[in-house]
Design a protein around this motif. Structure first.
Motif, PDB file in Angstrom:
ATOM      1  N   LYS A 127      89.681 -34.862 -77.446  1.00  0.00           N
ATOM      2  CA  LYS A 127      89.901 -36.176 -78.059  1.00  0.00           C
ATOM      3  C   LYS A 127      89.503 -37.300 -77.106  1.00  0.00           C
ATOM      4  CE  LYS A 127      93.741 -34.579 -80.966  1.00  0.00           C
ATOM      5  NZ  LYS A 127      95.210 -34.687 -81.213  1.00  0.00           N
ATOM      6  N   LYS A 128      89.821 -37.131 -75.831  1.00  0.00           N
ATOM      7  CA  LYS A 128      89.502 -38.183 -74.877  1.00  0.00           C
ATOM      8  C   LYS A 128      87.993 -38.300 -74.670  1.00  0.00           C
ATOM      9  CE  LYS A 128      91.244 -40.155 -70.583  1.00  0.00           C
ATOM     10  NZ  LYS A 128      92.250 -40.020 -69.520  1.00  0.00           N
ATOM     11  N   ALA A 129      87.325 -37.158 -74.594  1.00  0.00           N
ATOM     12  CA  ALA A 129      85.868 -37.183 -74.432  1.00  0.00           C
ATOM     13  C   ALA A 129      85.208 -37.888 -75.612  1.00  0.00           C
ATOM     14  CB  ALA A 129      85.335 -35.756 -74.288  1.00  0.00           C
ATOM     15  N   MET A 130      85.698 -37.627 -76.824  1.00  0.00           N
ATOM     16  CA  MET A 130      85.153 -38.291 -78.015  1.00  0.00           C
ATOM     17  C   MET A 130      85.396 -39.797 -77.955  1.00  0.00           C
ATOM     18  SD  MET A 130      86.264 -35.569 -80.988  1.00  0.00           S
ATOM     19  CE  MET A 130      85.777 -36.704 -82.287  1.00  0.00           C
ATOM     20  N   ALA A 131      86.606 -40.195 -77.529  1.00  0.00           N
ATOM     21  CA  ALA A 131      86.919 -41.626 -77.432  1.00  0.00           C
ATOM     22  C   ALA A 131      86.030 -42.314 -76.403  1.00  0.00           C
ATOM     23  CB  ALA A 131      88.388 -41.814 -77.079  1.00  0.00           C
ATOM     24  N   ILE A 132      85.791 -41.642 -75.282  1.00  0.00           N
ATOM     25  CA  ILE A 132      84.939 -42.218 -74.241  1.00  0.00           C
ATOM     26  C   ILE A 132      83.526 -42.435 -74.765  1.00  0.00           C
ATOM     27  CG2 ILE A 132      83.860 -41.767 -71.996  1.00  0.00           C
ATOM     28  CD1 ILE A 132      86.467 -40.254 -71.241  1.00  0.00           C
ATOM     29  N   ARG A 133      83.005 -41.430 -75.443  1.00  0.00           N
ATOM     30  CA  ARG A 133      81.629 -41.515 -75.945  1.00  0.00           C
ATOM     31  C   ARG A 133      81.475 -42.598 -77.017  1.00  0.00           C
ATOM     32  NH1 ARG A 133      77.367 -38.914 -73.457  1.00  0.00           N
ATOM     33  NH2 ARG A 133      76.418 -38.442 -75.473  1.00  0.00           N
TER      34      ARG A 133
END
Length: 355
Positions: A127-133
């Protein structure tokens, strides 16, 4: 993606505490206790979240401010020592510290942070990786977008300075962390971490959810890695609840149990002194612990205490003190040699006033 194992599914209540912490931080930011332009990107429907009570906002402020001081000091002492440091946030969740450091330390001091690593359950890192991207402000903090890569099926994110990695910290560190952090990578690239460099470990409400044997094994492993290097400084910050063997603690434990959240790591730590023992017994050479109540009373600058006291009306000062007395920030230090003590021995919270 494979379905979660039974163990992973059973960890869902623990993972939910990350959202609790993120929403609490968002509330403290909205009420102007803290500055954090990034947390809104990591809270679902942030604009719809209601504010938290003053007691939670104040606790979040005290916790965050004290840890900020300790982390900033680590960066400053690295600069003084002429070394680049490494920060490893274990059980990092939705923390925004890397971006706050990057934004606040845009000058030469930021250049003394070589690597920042975050590790958490794969469900959280995905979830965090998606938010960062998705967010330009978060991507901008990572530098050249061509150097930012998703890995491990989207559960990991790599950049030149920041790494987001999936893992269950209850696994043996020699099996999980050694290949992840200290082994050379493919294409001849160096390992993510260098044990000869100053390294700071962060555990914010993490070890309390692990068995004492698992958390001790984790700390001992990092100590042994850095002892072999003989030149690095190893620091560790732990924030969590403790002293839950009284009436207040029993209520807290029962309330969490109703959410299927258990605290196996709290039982061995009934006092502040026992928090120090955790560090000393796992190989650190020095340690200190302060409750949030002590930090608020004596370690927050007077002007900050005055500013925050005007933000919200609080008529539950006794309850606030009771809650803050059951949360502590403790920190431990291990130095590669005695010559380093002149610099690194200064690390720690400094008392601002007598009470």
């Amino acid at each position: 993606m494979l379905p979660p194992s039974r163990a992973q599914a059973g960890d869902a209540p623990i993972r939910s505490t990350d959202n609790d912490a993120a929403v609490a931080r968002l509330s403290a930011v909205q009420k102007q206790y803290l500055e954090d332009p990034f947390i809104k990107y990591l809270v679902p429907r942030a604009h719809l979240q209601p504010p938290r009570p003053p007691l939670i906002n104040i606790g979040t402020y005290v916790r965050s401010s004290a840890i900020d001081v300790l982390v900033d000091q680590w960066l400053e002492l690295s600069a003084v020592s002429g070394q680049r440091c490494q920060i490893v946030s274990l059980g990092s969740g939705s923390d925004t510290r890397f971006w706050r450091i990057a934004a606040r330390r845009a000058g030469p001091l930021k250049q003394h942070m070589q690597t920042y690593v975050e590790i958490d359950f794969p469900e959280i890192t995905t979830k965090k990786a998606m938010a960062i991207r998705k967010r330009k402000d978060l991507m901008a903090g990572l530098g050249d977008p061509n150097g930012v890569l998703l890995a491990q099926g989207g559960t990991a994110l790599h950049s030149p300075q920041y790494y987001l990695l999936p893992g269950d910290l209850r696994q043996p560190p020699s099996e999980l962390l050694e290949p992840m952090l200290f082994s050379p990578r493919e294409n001849g690239r160096a390992a993510i971490l260098d044990p000869s460099l100053p390294t700071l470990l962060l555990f914010e409400c993490v070890l309390v959810y692990m068995s004492p044997s698992s958390s001790s094994r984790l700390l001992e492993w990092f100590v042994q890695i850095h002892k072999r290097a003989r030149t690095g400084a190893l620091g560790c910050i732990v924030y969590e609840m403790f002293g839950l063997n009284d009436a207040f603690g029993r209520v807290m434990i029962n309330n969490l149990r109703e959410r299927q959240i258990y605290l196996p790591g709290a039982e061995p730590y009934p006092t502040s002194e026992s928090l120090l023992d955790r560090f000393l017994k796992t190989g650190f050479s020095a340690a200190r612990a302060l409750t949030l109540k002590e930090i608020r009373k004596s370690y927050i600058p007077s002007e900050e205490l005055e500013r925050t006291s005007k933000l919200e009306f609080l008529d539950e000062t006794e309850e606030l003190d009771l809650v803050l007395a059951h949360y502590a920030i403790s920190w431990g230090l291990l130095l590669g040699n005695s010559d380093m003590n002149a610099t690194w021995g200064q690390w720690g919270l400094k008392q601002q006033r007598e009470v």
